[in-house]
Design an enzyme around this catalytic site. Structure first.
Site, short mmCIF file in Angstrom:
data_model
loop_
_atom_site.label_atom_id
_atom_site.label_comp_id
_atom_site.label_asym_id
_atom_site.label_seq_id
_atom_site.Cartn_x
_atom_site.Cartn_y
_atom_site.Cartn_z
N LEU A 98 47.10 42.62 37.35
CA LEU A 98 47.42 41.18 37.37
C LEU A 98 48.25 40.83 36.15
O LEU A 98 48.05 41.39 35.06
CB LEU A 98 46.13 40.35 37.37
CG LEU A 98 45.15 40.61 38.52
CD1 LEU A 98 44.11 39.50 38.57
CD2 LEU A 98 45.85 40.72 39.86
N GLY A 143 44.25 45.55 38.60
CA GLY A 143 44.81 45.12 39.89
C GLY A 143 45.71 46.18 40.52
O GLY A 143 45.82 46.24 41.76
N ASN A 167 39.64 48.45 34.43
CA ASN A 167 39.36 48.37 32.99
C ASN A 167 39.09 46.95 32.51
O ASN A 167 39.21 46.66 31.32
CB ASN A 167 40.55 48.96 32.22
CG ASN A 167 41.82 48.15 32.43
OD1 ASN A 167 42.01 47.59 33.51
ND2 ASN A 167 42.68 48.08 31.45
N GLU A 168 38.75 46.04 33.43
CA GLU A 168 38.65 44.62 33.10
C GLU A 168 37.75 44.33 31.91
O GLU A 168 38.03 43.44 31.11
CB GLU A 168 38.18 43.83 34.32
CG GLU A 168 39.27 43.50 35.33
CD GLU A 168 39.61 44.67 36.25
OE1 GLU A 168 39.14 45.79 36.02
OE2 GLU A 168 40.37 44.44 37.21
C1 LIG Z 1 39.17 38.43 36.57
C2 LIG Z 1 40.52 39.04 36.58
C3 LIG Z 1 40.61 40.47 36.99
C4 LIG Z 1 41.77 41.09 36.32
C5 LIG Z 1 42.48 42.05 36.82
C6 LIG Z 1 43.67 42.62 36.13
O1 LIG Z 1 44.46 43.27 36.75
S1 LIG Z 1 43.89 42.28 34.45
C7 LIG Z 1 45.31 43.25 33.94
C8 LIG Z 1 44.84 44.52 33.30
N1 LIG Z 1 46.00 45.33 32.94
C9 LIG Z 1 46.05 46.06 31.84
O2 LIG Z 1 45.11 46.11 31.08
C10 LIG Z 1 47.31 46.81 31.58
C11 LIG Z 1 47.97 46.33 30.33
N2 LIG Z 1 49.21 47.05 30.08
C12 LIG Z 1 49.26 48.29 29.55
O3 LIG Z 1 48.25 48.91 29.25
C13 LIG Z 1 50.62 48.88 29.30
O4 LIG Z 1 51.58 47.84 29.35
C14 LIG Z 1 51.03 49.95 30.34
C15 LIG Z 1 50.19 51.22 30.08
C16 LIG Z 1 50.85 49.47 31.77
C17 LIG Z 1 52.52 50.30 30.13
O5 LIG Z 1 52.75 50.66 28.79
P1 LIG Z 1 54.25 50.68 28.26
O6 LIG Z 1 54.17 51.20 26.85
O7 LIG Z 1 55.15 51.38 29.22
O8 LIG Z 1 54.72 49.14 28.27
P2 LIG Z 1 54.29 48.01 27.22
O9 LIG Z 1 52.84 48.07 26.92
O10 LIG Z 1 55.23 48.01 26.06
O11 LIG Z 1 54.54 46.70 28.08
C18 LIG Z 1 55.86 46.22 28.36
C19 LIG Z 1 55.81 44.71 28.46
O12 LIG Z 1 55.00 44.36 29.56
C20 LIG Z 1 53.98 43.47 29.14
N3 LIG Z 1 52.78 43.72 29.95
C21 LIG Z 1 52.10 44.86 30.11
N4 LIG Z 1 51.07 44.70 30.97
C22 LIG Z 1 51.11 43.40 31.37
C23 LIG Z 1 50.32 42.62 32.25
N5 LIG Z 1 49.28 43.14 32.92
N6 LIG Z 1 50.65 41.34 32.41
C24 LIG Z 1 51.69 40.80 31.77
N7 LIG Z 1 52.48 41.49 30.92
C25 LIG Z 1 52.18 42.78 30.72
C26 LIG Z 1 53.77 43.80 27.67
O13 LIG Z 1 53.17 42.71 27.00
C27 LIG Z 1 55.18 44.05 27.23
O14 LIG Z 1 55.80 42.79 27.06
P3 LIG Z 1 56.96 42.55 25.94
O15 LIG Z 1 56.34 42.95 24.63
O16 LIG Z 1 58.08 43.45 26.33
O17 LIG Z 1 57.29 41.10 26.05
#
Ligand SMILES: CCC/C=C/C(=O)SCCNC(=O)CCNC(=O)[C@H](O)C(C)(C)COP(=O)([O-])OP(=O)([O-])OC[C@H]1O[C@@H](n2cnc3c(N)ncnc32)[C@H](O)[C@@H]1OP(=O)([O-])[O-]
Length: 292
Positions: A98, A143, A167-168
């Site tokens: 998400l 998601g 991993n929420e």
């Molecule tokens: C109740 C609710 C239930 C929830 C369900 C969910 O799915 S919760 C979701 C749980 N998801 C996670 O925990 C995953 C979180 N993400 C990660 O762990 C890593 O981004 C990665 C491993 C997917 C990619 O690593 P990588 O080194 O290749 O890339 P990078 O890390 O450099 O990111 C590049 C840009 O994208 C941005 N951005 C990233 N993710 C999101 C996002 N979800 N959204 C928006 N933006 C996001 C990041 O800030 C950065 O922005 P900037 O600085 O350019 O403006």
């Protein structure tokens, strides 16, 4: 409805969908080009490949969810197609889950619209009449993992950097019951208890061992394996396979359908809390600074 509102929004923003955006490839096959989702027929008759193309990380924004659902609807309504492979166009990332910005600093009306779009996407994928095979060519947390788990079969690239799971809790979030149900239905109760509470993200070998994915193959064979698996699934007549799928999945989907409005309200109440907003902001900030 979020989907209707999303469609209107996409039209307003000039996004052209379906046949309006169709182009003809060299072999005469139609290739639907949207902004964030590319749908292309493949060499296997009756099979399309959907490529997620929402760089940098295929996060599930409202626009992405809307385009994705519309693409699936179009394919379901087009009797040419019986199966779809879901994969990513973003190198190394299937989907980051998400979009955190959709859940941060917005108002309750936005949270309601966004959450309904997430619900509708899951219902569309989980109950699809098409055979859905996930060709997971990158990391897929939260998601992103949910989308893969909702398919009929999962092929994951053998790359230890590609991790998969819900991993929420690491973000300070509680998974909705239907995320939990989808995981439990795939890997069982005990494994889900541990995976969900600890917010575990599994590398390919462990994901395979748990039954989170069905096959792990070399990275360059993910899509071809998904297509050959598809051939096996398509050998079964559609009507019996669809009825069987529905029989197995209906109770899980009905649980959400029955409580859809309450689930939206729960999400709004939860996500609007100051403590949750703060932890999401910190998580996003840490992502930007590469502390994760
Ligand atoms: C109740 C609710 C239930 C929830 C369900 C969910 O799915 S919760 C979701 C749980 N998801 C996670 O925990 C995953 C979180 N993400 C990660 O762990 C890593 O981004 C990665 C491993 C997917 C990619 O690593 P990588 O080194 O290749 O890339 P990078 O890390 O450099 O990111 C590049 C840009 O994208 C941005 N951005 C990233 N993710 C999101 C996002 N979800 N959204 C928006 N933006 C996001 C990041 O800030 C950065 O922005 P900037 O600085 O350019 O403006």
């Amino acid at each position: 409805m979020a989907l209707a509102a999303g469609r209107a929004m996409l039209m307003r923003s000039g996004v052209r969908l379906g046949t309006q955006a169709a182009a003809r490839g060299g072999n005469g096959a139609r290739r639907f080009m949207n902004h964030r989702v590319v749908v292309e027929p493949n060499t296997v008759p009756g099979v399309a490949v959907i490529k997620f193309k929402n760089p940098p990380v295929n996060s599930l924004t409202l626009e992405f969810l809307t385009e994705f659902v519309i693409c699936l609807e179009k394919l379901e309504n087009d009797k040419t197609f019986r199966g779809v492979v879901l994969t990513s166009d973003c190198p190394g990332i299937f989907s980051a889950g998400l979009d955190l910005r959709e859940m941060c600093g917005k108002n309750p009306a936005h949270y309601a619209e966004y959450w309904r779009a997430v619900q509708e996407m899951w219902l569309k994928v989980y109950l699809s009449n098409l055979v859905l095979v996930a060709a997971i060519n990158g990391t897929s947390p939260a998601g992103g993992c949910l989308i893969a788990l909702s398919c009929d079969y999962r092929v994951l690239a053998d790359n230890p950097r590609y991790r998969m799971g819900l991993n929420e809790t690491l973000l300070g979030l509680v998974v909705p019951f239907w995320f939990k149900d989808t995981l439990v239905n795939t890997i069982g109760h005990r494994a889900s208890e541990r995976a969900l509470q600890l917010g575990l993200l599994f590398p390919p070998a462990e994901a395979l061992q748990l039954g989170m994915v069905d096959q792990v193959v070399p990275e360059d064979q993910v899509q071809s394996t998904a297509l050959s698996v598809m051939t096996q699934w398509l050998a079964i007549p559609d009507h019996v396979r669809q009825l069987t799928k529905n029989m197995i999945r209906k109770a899980t989907a009905d649980h959400l359908i029955k409580h859809q409005e309450a689930d939206i309200q729960n999400f709004i109440n939860f996500i609007s809390r100051d403590s949750i907003q703060k932890s999401l902001q910190v998580y996003l900030e840490n992502l930007k600074q590469k502390k994760h």
